[in-house]
Design a protein around this motif. Structure first.
Motif, mmCIF file in Angstrom:
data_model
loop_
_atom_site.group_PDB
_atom_site.id
_atom_site.type_symbol
_atom_site.label_atom_id
_atom_site.label_comp_id
_atom_site.label_asym_id
_atom_site.label_seq_id
_atom_site.Cartn_x
_atom_site.Cartn_y
_atom_site.Cartn_z
ATOM 1 N N PHE A 32 0.842 -1.190 0.000
ATOM 2 C CA PHE A 32 0.000 0.000 0.000
ATOM 3 C C PHE A 32 0.879 1.242 0.000
ATOM 4 N N GLU A 33 0.871 1.940 -1.124
ATOM 5 C CA GLU A 33 1.695 3.131 -1.298
ATOM 6 C C GLU A 33 0.860 4.263 -1.883
ATOM 7 N N ALA A 34 1.352 5.490 -1.702
ATOM 8 C CA ALA A 34 0.668 6.656 -2.259
ATOM 9 C C ALA A 34 0.883 6.734 -3.760
ATOM 10 N N TYR A 35 -0.121 7.251 -4.462
ATOM 11 C CA TYR A 35 0.052 7.558 -5.872
ATOM 12 C C TYR A 35 0.866 8.839 -6.034
ATOM 13 N N PRO A 36 1.527 9.010 -7.176
ATOM 14 C CA PRO A 36 2.239 10.270 -7.425
ATOM 15 C C PRO A 36 1.265 11.448 -7.344
ATOM 16 N N GLY A 37 1.630 12.457 -6.584
ATOM 17 C CA GLY A 37 0.759 13.613 -6.425
ATOM 18 C C GLY A 37 -0.262 13.468 -5.314
ATOM 19 N N PHE A 38 -0.162 12.412 -4.511
ATOM 20 C CA PHE A 38 -1.110 12.197 -3.407
ATOM 21 C C PHE A 38 -1.149 13.403 -2.467
ATOM 22 N N ARG A 39 -2.366 13.712 -2.011
ATOM 23 C CA ARG A 39 -2.556 14.738 -0.984
ATOM 24 C C ARG A 39 -3.537 14.199 0.042
ATOM 25 N N ALA A 40 -3.126 14.167 1.296
ATOM 26 C CA ALA A 40 -4.008 13.667 2.360
ATOM 27 C C ALA A 40 -5.223 14.568 2.492
ATOM 28 N N PHE A 41 -6.422 13.959 2.511
ATOM 29 C CA PHE A 41 -7.651 14.729 2.641
ATOM 30 C C PHE A 41 -8.796 13.802 3.053
ATOM 31 N N PRO A 42 -9.610 14.170 4.012
ATOM 32 C CA PRO A 42 -9.482 15.374 4.833
ATOM 33 C C PRO A 42 -8.660 15.158 6.098
ATOM 34 N N TYR A 43 -8.088 13.941 6.284
ATOM 35 C CA TYR A 43 -7.252 13.725 7.466
ATOM 36 C C TYR A 43 -6.225 12.638 7.153
ATOM 37 N N ARG A 44 -5.036 12.774 7.759
ATOM 38 C CA ARG A 44 -3.915 11.880 7.461
ATOM 39 C C ARG A 44 -4.214 10.443 7.853
ATOM 40 N N GLU A 45 -5.021 10.256 8.886
ATOM 41 C CA GLU A 45 -5.205 8.926 9.450
ATOM 42 C C GLU A 45 -6.019 7.988 8.575
#
Length: 442
Positions: free
Chosen positions: A374-387
């Motif tokens: 499980f990894e972030a996609y390029p350009g990922f932005r946490a929303f609306p909370y990091r958790e």
């Protein structure tokens, strides 16, 4: 757009949101009303919360996001926020907390829902990312349905007389044996347009995937039984070192809930034991079991990008679809979702739900393990909370795709990403296989 048309669109959006929230609440109450107070308070497995914790947690998240944040209203029960914070109390410790009792929990979620619907009636559903297109309401509906699936898994672990019922899942309608080749090339993975997509599904980004073969259907009970009969659980060469260590430590000898009775195998589902349905996808296997089966079969698990390309890419047009079959919402003809049945349908049961590449049952029936972490996609932005996502990236998780018979359609689409530890079996997970192409197939 005229003012009147804007009002009409907003009213339609409110009606849709209210219906989605109501569908989730009806399911929540059915899952909790099905058992007595002792069952609600009991911890049926250290892997799971007491059902009454899930119930009040659902209400607490709705209060935090819809009543207090979106609505700006006074707190209903600020004193219980910490009790129902999933990050502050591990599941194994939750029974010892001073939880709301069943009556209090039902009263609490009812009060919160009344206030949330009042907020919905006055919200403009625009003006900030949290409320644009009803995002916060959609997020809460998805959250409740995700906990409903968790509570359904708790019911599966519960010991006692059956309390849930549903009609049998449909049988095979079309032949689905073999595999298909997905051509090499770029496709658009993830989404930037789906209004209720969660942060880890975003943004849409091009991914080049080499050509590969993928099975038309998930691995079935019949196929998995052949692996078991061939000594699959007794051959360390089929398992990764970590997988073999887990198999030994956990004493794995078959999928969870399988039992041998003489010369046949049975499976217990929600308190009912029955012979295996050979053509059903195997369910309740961990990632290590799926990995070992793949090695036995001379194949491998698909990567997450391969899975999504097989599900969403249309080679004829180059378009990327929302669902395997197109843009239409799932229904009883395309996918086994929403707890309509309490089991996977047989492979080939939903020919109308096949993808453009000819792959069946990518949505519903069983979550499908992928090889990817499980990894972030390029350009990922946490929303609306990091958790929700960010704190899990890079951990000891493997991706699951496609949803199960216990997943609601609001929390299932071609871009939806689930993840869990590779040892987990209580979830409604199965798998399908993929392989690299030989030189003569390229």
């Amino acid at each position: 757009m005229t003012v009147s048309a804007t009002h009409i669109d907003r009213d339609r959006m409110r009606a849709r949101i209210a219906a989605v929230l109501e569908r989730a609440r009806l399911r929540t109450m059915a899952l909790t009303d099905a058992v007595d107070e002792a069952d609600l308070l009991a911890q049926h497995s250290p892997l799971m919360s007491p059902l009454v914790w899930d119930l009040a947690h659902i209400g607490n998240q709705e209060e935090l996001w819809l009543v207090r944040d979106v609505g700006g209203r006074e707190a209903v029960r600020a004193d219980i926020d910490e009790l129902y914070d999933a990050f502050k109390h591990a599941r194994v410790n939750r029974p010892a907390l001073p939880l709301l009792d069943p009556g209090q929990a039902r009263g609490y979620v009812g009060t919160v829902r009344e206030k949330a619907l009042d907020v919905l009636g006055t919200s403009e559903l625009s003006g900030s990312p949290l409320v644009d297109n009803g995002f916060a309401f959609g997020m809460i509906a998805q959250h409740e349905q995700q906990h409903d699936e968790t509570m359904l898994a708790t019911h599966q672990l519960r010991v006692g007389a059956p309390v849930l019922s549903a009609p049998p899942a449909p049988g095979t309608q079309a032949p689905v044996d073999g595999e298909v080749i997905v051509p090499a090339g770029e496709f658009l993975m993830g989404t930037s347009a789906d209004p209720w997509a969660l942060d880890n599904e975003r943004p849409a980004h091009p991914v080049h995937v080499p050509a590969f073969a993928i099975d038309i259907a998930p691995v079935t009970n019949e196929q998995y039984l052949a692996f078991l009969t061939d000594g699959g659980y007794d051959r360390p060469e089929l398992w990764s070192p970590r997988g073999w260590a887990h198999r030994q430590e956990a004493g794995l000898v078959a999928p969870q809930f399988w039992e041998r009775e003489g010369d046949r195998w049975t499976r217990t589902a929600f308190g009912v034991r029955a012979p295996l349905r050979p053509r059903q996808p195997v369910v309740h296997v961990c990632w290590f079991e799926a990995e070992a089966y793949a090695r036995w079969a001379g194949k491998r698990l698909p990567t997450e990008a391969e899975w999504e390309k097989a599900a969403r890419f249309d080679p004829a047009t180059g378009a990327t679809r929302r669902y395997p079959w197109g843009a239409d919402e799932p229904d009883q003809h395309t996918a086994n979702l929403g707890q309509r049945h309490l089991e996977p349908a047989e492979v080939g049961a939903y020919p109308a739900g096949a993808s453009a590449t000819g792959v069946h049952q990518l949505i519903g029936d069983v979550w499908e393990w992928c090889s990817s972490g499980f990894e972030a996609y390029p350009g990922f932005r946490a929303f609306p909370y990091r958790e929700y996502s960010e704190v899990f990236f890079g951990g000891d998780y493997r991706i699951l795709r496609g949803g199960s018979f216990g997943t609601d359609e609001v929390a299932c689409r071609g871009t939806f990403r689930n993840w869990d530890h590779p040892i987990r079996r209580q979830i409604f997970a199965g798998f399908r296989l993929a392989r690299d192409l030989r030189e003569d197939e390229r």
